[in-house]
Design an enzyme around this catalytic site. Structure first.
Site, PDB file in Angstrom:
ATOM      1  N   GLU A 123       0.966   5.488  12.532  1.00 52.01           N
ATOM      2  CA  GLU A 123      -0.415   5.109  12.833  1.00 52.01           C
ATOM      3  C   GLU A 123      -0.564   3.617  13.101  1.00 52.01           C
ATOM      4  O   GLU A 123      -1.330   3.221  13.991  1.00 52.01           O
ATOM      5  CB  GLU A 123      -1.298   5.514  11.647  1.00 52.01           C
ATOM      6  CG  GLU A 123      -2.769   5.218  11.825  1.00 52.01           C
ATOM      7  CD  GLU A 123      -3.568   5.661  10.608  1.00 52.01           C
ATOM      8  OE1 GLU A 123      -4.479   4.917  10.211  1.00 52.01           O
ATOM      9  OE2 GLU A 123      -3.261   6.730  10.055  1.00 52.01           O
ATOM     10  N   ASP A 124       0.164   2.776  12.363  1.00 51.68           N
ATOM     11  CA  ASP A 124      -0.091   1.330  12.404  1.00 51.68           C
ATOM     12  C   ASP A 124       1.049   0.490  12.966  1.00 51.68           C
ATOM     13  O   ASP A 124       0.915  -0.733  13.032  1.00 51.68           O
ATOM     14  CB  ASP A 124      -0.410   0.823  10.985  1.00 51.68           C
ATOM     15  CG  ASP A 124      -1.720   1.394  10.455  1.00 51.68           C
ATOM     16  OD1 ASP A 124      -2.583   1.758  11.277  1.00 51.68           O
ATOM     17  OD2 ASP A 124      -1.875   1.491   9.229  1.00 51.68           O
TER      18      ASP A 124
ATOM     19  N   HIS B  99       0.825  -1.218   0.000  1.00 45.82           N
ATOM     20  CA  HIS B  99       0.000   0.000   0.000  1.00 45.82           C
ATOM     21  C   HIS B  99       0.859   1.268   0.000  1.00 45.82           C
ATOM     22  O   HIS B  99       0.686   2.116  -0.896  1.00 45.82           O
ATOM     23  CB  HIS B  99      -0.970  -0.011   1.183  1.00 45.82           C
ATOM     24  CG  HIS B  99      -1.691   1.286   1.382  1.00 45.82           C
ATOM     25  ND1 HIS B  99      -2.583   1.798   0.466  1.00 45.82           N
ATOM     26  CD2 HIS B  99      -1.627   2.188   2.402  1.00 45.82           C
ATOM     27  CE1 HIS B  99      -3.043   2.958   0.913  1.00 45.82           C
ATOM     28  NE2 HIS B  99      -2.477   3.222   2.089  1.00 45.82           N
TER      29      HIS B  99
ATOM     30  N   ASP C 138      -3.212   8.462  -1.153  1.00 44.55           N
ATOM     31  CA  ASP C 138      -3.599   7.375  -0.248  1.00 44.55           C
ATOM     32  C   ASP C 138      -5.055   6.974  -0.495  1.00 44.55           C
ATOM     33  O   ASP C 138      -5.369   5.779  -0.619  1.00 44.55           O
ATOM     34  CB  ASP C 138      -3.402   7.850   1.196  1.00 44.55           C
ATOM     35  CG  ASP C 138      -3.956   6.866   2.207  1.00 44.55           C
ATOM     36  OD1 ASP C 138      -3.439   5.738   2.279  1.00 44.55           O
ATOM     37  OD2 ASP C 138      -4.911   7.224   2.930  1.00 44.55           O
TER      38      ASP C 138
ATOM     39  N   HIS D 277       3.983   6.953   5.553  1.00 44.05           N
ATOM     40  CA  HIS D 277       2.784   7.644   6.020  1.00 44.05           C
ATOM     41  C   HIS D 277       1.934   6.825   6.982  1.00 44.05           C
ATOM     42  O   HIS D 277       1.141   7.389   7.745  1.00 44.05           O
ATOM     43  CB  HIS D 277       1.941   8.120   4.825  1.00 44.05           C
ATOM     44  CG  HIS D 277       1.106   7.062   4.176  1.00 44.05           C
ATOM     45  ND1 HIS D 277       1.566   6.284   3.139  1.00 44.05           N
ATOM     46  CD2 HIS D 277      -0.173   6.653   4.405  1.00 44.05           C
ATOM     47  CE1 HIS D 277       0.613   5.462   2.752  1.00 44.05           C
ATOM     48  NE2 HIS D 277      -0.454   5.658   3.503  1.00 44.05           N
TER      49      HIS D 277
END
Length: 743
Positions: free
Chosen positions: A124-125, A96, A185, A120
């Site tokens: 967050e992940d 991704h 995105d 990016h």
């Protein structure tokens, strides 16, 4: 940011690069190949991993001398951080961020943007922190990654999505590359949305339609915008999408292609003129074809695309235009010059159209190669937003358009979002604001520009310029003429806002009907919420609009004109009815002599003619001749009805009666000052009416008896000189047309 996976059926239906009539699609990442490369782990130190080969090739096409080391290090960190994470389709999650980065690389993004796009989702992940990103890649990359990182639902609940967009827009205000990464995105997630539940597909598609597509349009990233539109179209309107696809397939099967034939004709024309140009057939995307079909009905071959002419410099654009308009048949109404006047999203081109012998109209876009890059990639094509193309600083006269990294619409959005009281208000207002997809530029008296959405009024201009101080605005002047606050502004207007001096000035609830911009609406609503109208107040709203104006004095004894009294409504003065004891009224009609001996004469109340006016007469019921000014609207109506005109001339007497209308801003003692000015000119007030205020404006109507018609112009000048009065005119009563027609 989402782990959606590819649905082969949906993907092929929407973005099949081999679909007839479609623009050639950008190459896609081979997810299986990248997945295998990712599973093999990082490459040897100082060697570019095979998995980012696509990105490197696309990046070098735009930036041959770019330093690729940051990309290598960003990929190594992203791959190791996401290792073990899988998308719902089964591919490694690293595919991704690689796909997002490839999209940006193909648009010409510089190395810093690509580095941030690879990272990016790490904060967050994964366990990677912003501090680590900053230490390894610098403050710019850290800022971009932070800007696109979502807020947690655990902390924000249902407000997480609107607050994430608010955070992202604030970050975009400082660096538009944040939104570039977000758009890429979302594009990849939309391409791979097929495995999600239909209801979730629809929810994501609606947010994309309402928020991200308008943002892509405003940032000029047409390449992303058009593909996002097609993807949303396929999800939200599958039947219409399928019908449009059939139209495109049917057109591709045609034996003749009018666009190709016209393109070849243009190449010959330009070659003979010695102009070096590239002429391309540019197929319309699905949504564009759908819109044209709805507008024109049955489509012909030329409706499925446009011709694009690319040249070296601006002068060549106009040279091409001249040749096409000379050697072919131009459709002049289709010409638009977006080079001299660029769109607010940086777009520049000449638009025109030429007619073929068979009647088909071919649309033509003419631009330079650089304009084309900006038209496709918008702010992404500008590279590092802080690096100017020239050594010259931006011109101050360009106003809000001087800095492409902070366009005017974005500055206004950032201002009103601060005043949005809650996430729901922000979210609904954001969608409404972005739905206004056209912008105008108006100018202040000093020549500086003010950008506003199309349809904006003087109220919007006031709040855009003064913020909450605009509560004190009492009027406006547009192109040198006084205008109401409800006046809709047009591109290029010069607007001067008139501000009241009373610190207690208040906005009117009625202003909400005229306000189109979020900044104006939120400011007015916030003021009204903190200043509720007292319960049971019948005239509270009128008072807020007038604010202690002249109508309050209509019943005041000392200042009231002779023969007036307060009317049944507050603020209205009217003449008392005359009785027989009052004697006969003055008869200025004797001044007019008509070419119908013995006929009674009456001066028309609709236009109140006076000696020296050019006049004409008409016989009405009862044999009476009514005398009108030659320019009166009733004259035109009676002429069209076949009424015979009767000649009229003025007699020797100069006394006259006239009705004047004074337009003013409300202020204390205004009525007294006006009546004093009238008295000083020797005029007698027969009757006076002061209408209830509207938008802090007051309308006065006076019927006056003058001893000499020659004094009329001096009287009108004296009334205009009264402070607060901005116009005085002769009355034109539309309601008296019945009398004029002889009913």
């Amino acid at each position: 940011m989402s782990a959606e996976a590819t649905n082969p059926a949906t993907r092929d239906a929407v973005t099949d690069p081999g679909a007839p009539g479609r623009r050639k699609a950008r190459p896609r990442i081979d997810l299986r190949r990248l997945g295998r490369a990712a599973l093999l782990g990082p490459a040897a130190r100082d060697r570019l991993p095979d998995a980012i080969g696509h990105v490197v090739d696309a990046h070098r096409a735009h930036h041959p001398d770019a330093d690729l080391e940051p990309l290598r290090r960003a990929y190594v960190l992203a791959e190791s951080s996401h290792r073990g994470q899988m998308r719902k389709s089964g591919e490694p999650y690293i595919t991704h961020p690689l796909a997002v980065t490839l999209i940006l690389a193909e648009l010409g993004a510089e190395t810093t943007t690509l580095t941030a796009s690879l990272l990016h989702d790490t904060v967050e992940d994964t366990e990677v922190t912003l501090e680590q990103v900053g230490e390894q890649f610098g403050s710019e990359v850290r800022y971009l990654v932070d800007g696109v990182t979502k807020l947690e639902k655990v902390d924000y609940g249902s407000a997480a999505e609107p607050e994430t967009f608010r955070k992202m827009l604030v970050a975009t205000g400082n660096d538009v590359r944040v939104m570039s990464i977000k758009l890429a995105d979302r594009l990849h997630n939309m391409r791979t949305l097929g495995v999600m539940r239909p209801e979730k597909q629809a929810r994501i598609a609606k947010v994309t339609r309402d928020v991200l597509i308008p943002l892509a349009e405003r940032l000029g990233v047409q390449a992303l915008k058009t593909e996002l539109e097609d993807l949303v179209f396929a999800i939200l309107h599958p039947e219409e999408y399928e019908h449009t696809r059939e139209l495109i397939v049917g057109n591709a099967a045609r034996a003749d292609d009018p666009l190709a034939g016209t393109a070849e004709e243009m190449r010959v024309v330009l070659r003979d003129a010695g102009i070096s140009a590239e002429v391309l057939v540019r197929p319309r995307h699905f949504v564009s074809v759908h819109r044209v079909a709805r507008k024109r009905g049955e489509l012909r071959g030329a409706d499925f695309g446009r011709l694009l002419v690319l040249v070296a410099d601006d002068a060549d654009c106009y040279a091409v235009l001249g040749e096409l308009h000379t050697c072919m048949t131009p459709v002049v109404s289709e010409f638009k010059d977006f080079i001299a006047v660029p769109k607010f999203n940086l777009y520049q081109s000449l638009h025109t159209a030429v007619a073929r012998d068979d009647g088909q109209v071919v649309e033509v876009l003419i631009r330079t190669h650089r304009m084309h890059r900006v038209a496709e990639a918008g702010v992404v094509a500008l590279g590092t937003p802080y690096a100017a193309d020239t050594d010259e600083p931006p011109s101050a006269a360009d106003g809000e358009r001087a800095d492409p990294t902070r366009p005017g619409w974005l500055s206004r959005l950032l201002l009103w979002q601060e005043a949005a009281p809650d996430p729901d208000t922000f979210w609904s207002t954001l969608r409404a604001d972005l739905a206004q997809d056209r912008e105008i530029t108006v100018f202040r008296p000093d020549g500086t520009a003010l950008g506003l959405p199309e349809g904006a009024t003087c109220v919007d201009a006031a709040y855009a310029q003064y913020g909450e101080d605009a509560h004190a605005c009492i009027g406006a002047s547009v192109d040198g003429r006084l205008a109401t606050l409800s006046t809709v502004l047009r591109d290029g207007d010069t607007v001067e806002l008139l501000m009241g001096q009373d610190p207690a000035s208040e906005p009117s609830r009625k202003w909400l009907e005229y306000a189109h911009t979020p900044a104006a609406r939120i400011a007015i609503q916030r003021w009204l919420a903190t200043h509720p109208t007292p319960t049971g107040s019948q005239d509270g709203e009128a008072g807020r609009q007038g604010g202690g104006t002249a109508e309050d004095e209509a019943g005041a004894g000392p200042g009231r004109p002779r023969g007036t009294r307060p009317g049944p409504n507050r603020g209205t003065a009217a003449a008392p009815p005359r009785s027989a004891a009052d004697g006969p009224p003055p008869r200025p009609e004797a001044n007019a002599v008509v070419d119908l001996p013995g006929a009674p004469v009456r001066l028309a109340g609709c236009c109140t003619p006076v000696p020296a006016d050019e006049v004409t007469g008409f016989a009405v019921r009862g044999g009476v001749v009514t005398v009108h000014r030659a320019g009166c609207a009733a004259v035109a109506r009676m002429r069209s009805a076949g009424r015979a005109e009767i000649g009229v001339r003025w007699g020797e007497a100069t006394e006259c009666r006239v009705t004047l209308v004074a337009e003013s801003f409300g202020r204390p003692h205004l009525l007294a000052d006006l009546t004093e000015a009238i008295a000083q000119e020797g005029a007698e007030i027969v009757s006076a009416t002061v209408e209830p205020p509207d938008q802090q404006r007051v309308r006065h109507t006076y019927t006056l008896q003058l001893p000499d018609a020659a004094r009329l112009l001096g009287l009108m000048r004296a009334m205009r000189d009264v402070p607060g009065v901005y116009d005085v005119s002769r009355s034109q009563h539309r309601g008296t047309a019945v009398e004029a027609s002889g009913a």
